[in-house]
Design a protein around this motif. Structure first.
Motif, short mmCIF file in Angstrom:
data_model
loop_
_atom_site.label_atom_id
_atom_site.label_comp_id
_atom_site.label_asym_id
_atom_site.label_seq_id
_atom_site.Cartn_x
_atom_site.Cartn_y
_atom_site.Cartn_z
N PHE A 128 0.83 -1.21 0.00
CA PHE A 128 0.00 0.00 0.00
C PHE A 128 0.87 1.26 0.00
O PHE A 128 0.59 2.22 -0.75
N ASN A 129 1.90 1.28 0.80
CA ASN A 129 2.77 2.45 0.86
C ASN A 129 3.40 2.74 -0.51
O ASN A 129 3.53 3.90 -0.92
N GLN A 130 3.80 1.69 -1.22
CA GLN A 130 4.37 1.87 -2.56
C GLN A 130 3.31 2.41 -3.53
O GLN A 130 3.58 3.33 -4.31
N ASN A 131 2.11 1.82 -3.45
CA ASN A 131 1.04 2.27 -4.35
C ASN A 131 0.62 3.70 -4.04
O ASN A 131 0.30 4.48 -4.95
N LEU A 132 0.61 4.06 -2.76
CA LEU A 132 0.23 5.42 -2.40
C LEU A 132 1.27 6.42 -2.91
O LEU A 132 0.90 7.51 -3.38
N GLN A 133 2.54 6.06 -2.85
CA GLN A 133 3.57 6.96 -3.37
C GLN A 133 3.38 7.17 -4.87
O GLN A 133 3.57 8.29 -5.37
N ARG A 134 2.98 6.12 -5.58
CA ARG A 134 2.71 6.27 -7.01
C ARG A 134 1.56 7.24 -7.24
O ARG A 134 1.59 8.04 -8.19
N MET A 135 0.55 7.17 -6.39
CA MET A 135 -0.57 8.11 -6.52
C MET A 135 -0.12 9.54 -6.24
O MET A 135 -0.52 10.48 -6.94
#
Length: 280
Positions: free
Chosen positions: A260-267
């Motif tokens: 989730f942290n990785q995906n949130l950074q992409r967002m």
């Protein structure tokens, strides 16, 4: 006839419908991508996630290419709304405390879940959730609505919901926004004014919708009853149990939290690129 996709022995349930105004919509899109990965790898049960965000306009990828986007986003901010850009198709939608979002997240099958099958599953679920009301819920494009599509859900030609899909690493997320309460026309008027300012009459390769606010309404307006997010959630639980499913409340596990942290950074990166100073 109920879609076989809805007949799951067990559903994982993640209810984020009452987290309040500090719950950031960017988190929601990162969460769904995370769950798609877990479900796609069969590391998670099929999942239903409910979510509500306050005073947020979710823009699509094409909206981020509007010629006068800054003027449009400035207007939204003046009206008390934050704008974000999601990581999938579709166009601008309004999220507020009267709009309930649901995500159905399935593993893609060997034969594949085709797009219409996913849409039909959500349509059938919504019809079951609201079957106590004497209304006909249709799935067809409502011209004049915001974010129009072939699976707009409507009652008497007034749209109250829109469905989208996203596929990530073997998982399929079917997402719907339901205008539960409040004024559908008022929400549509906000998006109409946004496009007017962000387009300013300029011709573009992409055709943006011409919004007619009267084509949209909330469920409360359409059925003449005081429907709330909480009452819809209760009906949702009862419907799933009627299908024979057991519900397992859950949160992201440790491994999912890292993804989730990785995906949130992409967002965050996507929004900083698309909106610049307006993404914060």
């Amino acid at each position: 006839m109920t879609s076989e996709l809805l007949i799951q022995p067990q559903w994982r349930l993640i209810d984020q419908s009452s987290l309040g105004p500090q719950f950031d919509a960017l988190q929601s899109f990162a969460i769904d991508d995370t769950l798609c990965t877990s479900v796609g790898k069969k590391e998670s049960l099929p999942t239903i996630r409910s979510w509500v965000h306050h005073q947020t306009i979710v823009l699509g990828i094409q909206d981020a290419r509007l010629p006068y986007l800054e003027q449009g986003v400035s207007f939204l901010r003046e009206q008390g709304f934050r704008a974000i850009v999601r990581n999938s198709g579709g166009l601008a939608v309004v999220l507020d405390e009267g709009v309930l979002n649901l995500s159905l997240i399935f593993p893609d099958t060997d034969k594949g879940i085709n797009i219409d099958r996913g849409y039909d599953a959500m349509w059938m679920l919504i019809k079951e959730v609201f079957q106590s009301y004497d209304v006909k819920i249709e799935a067809k494009e409502i011209v004049g609505s915001y974010c129009p599509g072939s699976y707009d859900l409507s009652i008497q030609n007034k749209k109250f919901a829109g469905i989208s899909q996203r596929r990530v690493r073997g998982g399929v997320a079917v997402q719907i926004y339901l205008c539960v309460s409040g004024s559908g026309a008022k929400r549509a008027q906000l998006i109409k004014e946004f496009y007017s300012l962000a387009l300013q009459g300029e011709q573009t390769k992409f055709t943006y919708p011409t919004i007619v606010p009267e084509t949209m309404a909330s469920l409360t307006e359409l059925v003449g009853d005081d429907i709330t997010v909480a009452s819809v959630m209760l009906s949702l639980y009862q419907t799933l149990q009627k299908f024979g499913s057991s519900l397992t409340p859950s949160a992201l596990n440790e491994q999912e939290g890292l993804l989730f942290n990785q995906n949130l950074q992409r967002m965050y990166d996507r929004n900083e690129k698309a909106l610049g100073e307006f993404y914060k």
